[in-house]
Design an enzyme around this catalytic site. Sequence first.
Site, PDB file in Angstrom:
ATOM      1  N   TRP A   1      38.553  -1.349  72.830  1.00  0.00           N
ATOM      2  CA  TRP A   1      37.291  -0.726  73.246  1.00  0.00           C
ATOM      3  C   TRP A   1      36.792  -1.301  74.556  1.00  0.00           C
ATOM      4  O   TRP A   1      36.333  -0.562  75.431  1.00  0.00           O
ATOM      5  CB  TRP A   1      36.249  -0.833  72.127  1.00  0.00           C
ATOM      6  CG  TRP A   1      36.743  -0.105  70.921  1.00  0.00           C
ATOM      7  CD1 TRP A   1      37.140  -0.651  69.729  1.00  0.00           C
ATOM      8  CD2 TRP A   1      36.987   1.312  70.797  1.00  0.00           C
ATOM      9  NE1 TRP A   1      37.592   0.332  68.886  1.00  0.00           N
ATOM     10  CE2 TRP A   1      37.506   1.539  69.513  1.00  0.00           C
ATOM     11  CE3 TRP A   1      36.808   2.399  71.654  1.00  0.00           C
ATOM     12  CZ2 TRP A   1      37.859   2.826  69.062  1.00  0.00           C
ATOM     13  CZ3 TRP A   1      37.148   3.676  71.203  1.00  0.00           C
ATOM     14  CH2 TRP A   1      37.662   3.868  69.929  1.00  0.00           C
TER      15      TRP A   1
ATOM     16  N   ASP B   1      28.249  -3.039  72.986  1.00  0.00           N
ATOM     17  CA  ASP B   1      28.750  -1.939  72.157  1.00  0.00           C
ATOM     18  C   ASP B   1      28.778  -2.463  70.722  1.00  0.00           C
ATOM     19  O   ASP B   1      29.638  -3.245  70.351  1.00  0.00           O
ATOM     20  CB  ASP B   1      30.151  -1.530  72.614  1.00  0.00           C
ATOM     21  CG  ASP B   1      30.802  -0.505  71.678  1.00  0.00           C
ATOM     22  OD1 ASP B   1      30.152  -0.082  70.702  1.00  0.00           O
ATOM     23  OD2 ASP B   1      31.959  -0.122  71.949  1.00  0.00           O
TER      24      ASP B   1
ATOM     25  N   LYS C   1      29.740   4.606  61.519  1.00  0.00           N
ATOM     26  CA  LYS C   1      30.206   3.524  60.643  1.00  0.00           C
ATOM     27  C   LYS C   1      29.066   3.053  59.735  1.00  0.00           C
ATOM     28  O   LYS C   1      29.109   3.243  58.530  1.00  0.00           O
ATOM     29  CB  LYS C   1      30.783   2.366  61.456  1.00  0.00           C
ATOM     30  CG  LYS C   1      32.060   2.758  62.206  1.00  0.00           C
ATOM     31  CD  LYS C   1      31.852   2.592  63.647  1.00  0.00           C
ATOM     32  CE  LYS C   1      33.035   2.862  64.563  1.00  0.00           C
ATOM     33  NZ  LYS C   1      34.232   3.486  64.136  1.00  0.00           N
TER      34      LYS C   1
HETATM   35  N1  PMP Z   1      33.346   1.420  70.356  1.00  0.00           N
HETATM   36  C1  PMP Z   1      33.770   0.930  69.178  1.00  0.00           C
HETATM   37  C2  PMP Z   1      33.624  -0.539  68.910  1.00  0.00           C
HETATM   38  C3  PMP Z   1      34.330   1.790  68.236  1.00  0.00           C
HETATM   39  O1  PMP Z   1      34.760   1.312  67.068  1.00  0.00           O
HETATM   40  C4  PMP Z   1      34.436   3.167  68.515  1.00  0.00           C
HETATM   41  C5  PMP Z   1      34.995   4.167  67.532  1.00  0.00           C
HETATM   42  N2  PMP Z   1      35.765   3.720  66.530  1.00  0.00           N
HETATM   43  C6  PMP Z   1      34.005   3.623  69.763  1.00  0.00           C
HETATM   44  C7  PMP Z   1      33.449   2.723  70.644  1.00  0.00           C
HETATM   45  C8  PMP Z   1      34.118   5.066  70.146  1.00  0.00           C
HETATM   46  O2  PMP Z   1      33.241   5.829  69.424  1.00  0.00           O
HETATM   47  P1  PMP Z   1      33.209   7.413  69.548  1.00  0.00           P
HETATM   48  O3  PMP Z   1      34.538   7.918  69.079  1.00  0.00           O
HETATM   49  O4  PMP Z   1      32.107   7.810  68.624  1.00  0.00           O
HETATM   50  O5  PMP Z   1      32.936   7.761  70.958  1.00  0.00           O
END
Ligand code: PMP
Length: 353
Positions: free
Chosen positions: A101, A168, A192
């Site tokens: 991420w 994040d 989540k």
């Molecule tokens: N950041 C983290 C830490 C995540 O776990 C996720 C999704 N699993 C995201 C960002 C991306 O999220 P989204 O698919 O809702 O854009």
Amino acid sequence: MRKLNFSSGPATLPEEVLRKAQEAIWDLDGSGIGLLEHSHRGKEFGRVLDGAEAAIREVGGIGESYAILFVTAGATQHFAMVPENFLGPGETVDVCHTGAWSQKVIEEARRVGKVHVAGSSEATKFSTVPTELTWSASPRYVHYTSNETIYGTEWASPPPAPAPLVCDASSDIFSRPLPLANHALIYAGAQKNLGPSGISLVIADKQFVETGRTDLPPLAQYRVYVKERSLHNTPNTFGIWMIGEVCRWILAQGGLEAMGARNAAKAKLLYDYLDGSKTWRAHAQPGSRSNMNVTFRGPSAGHEDALIATAEARGLSGLRGHRSVGGMRASIYNAFPEEGVRRLVALLQEHEA
Ligand code: PMP
């Protein structure tokens, strides 16, 4: 029969909230109109929005210097939106690099300004959070991912940064007390610990938001969400209702202290077993381990496949690790029951024997 859902997200939500949602979708609070059918400008939805904001503030202990924003997009949106708003050309963001991420955070920020990787745990295959951090001369802000959903690591406390923190918190928001100090902005995709996918919660320092660019399209500027209370256009009304209800559920569970203690106890059951096992081993190292996503491996892909097959047959779903890293992953967010973790441990023991 409902399964035990170990999915990393969308993920298990509290049963009470899901049952209440079923009713609200048919008739919101006796209004004669369903939750999905109410105008976002009407007084009924006004109460939903006020109530959700109030519950979020109460859960997180969030004062009026921060704005509570609902953005109709997942966390990925903020990888681009944060630098677009706050990183001027020539300015530097310092990023703590802990995996998949933060890699995306780095890529998006590079399109706008300069990126300094303050620390990286790549050398440990992202089984740790970096302990050695070196900062650039004057970072505009410092970004970290409080919980790495794919590798299963989590910061025990925020990095000691020399600039405002941007976090994040998608996969551990409201799973433990919220360390607001030094944070300029926290964003989290809801799917989540908070509600449905496709909506993110943003907790933003109002003064910091004011320092952002003013020449972007309205929906790309955080200040517009602050000024118009996330109602510049039609928001995800259902998502906002869900986040509010999930926060009220968290309060009823005793709030974030109690939630944190429960989550730590749940994760400990699994880590203690893995540390003593000769067959299964945890990926993340002590001190960096996530209480939300427990990543582990078996002796071979064959063992892992066999375990996943038995688990699926017994109603334990979603244990396969992320497609980019393989292995296994048990996501055990707020609403995931301790009993489910015990059942997983029993299954792992059985396979080991
Ligand atoms: N950041 C983290 C830490 C995540 O776990 C996720 C999704 N699993 C995201 C960002 C991306 O999220 P989204 O698919 O809702 O854009």
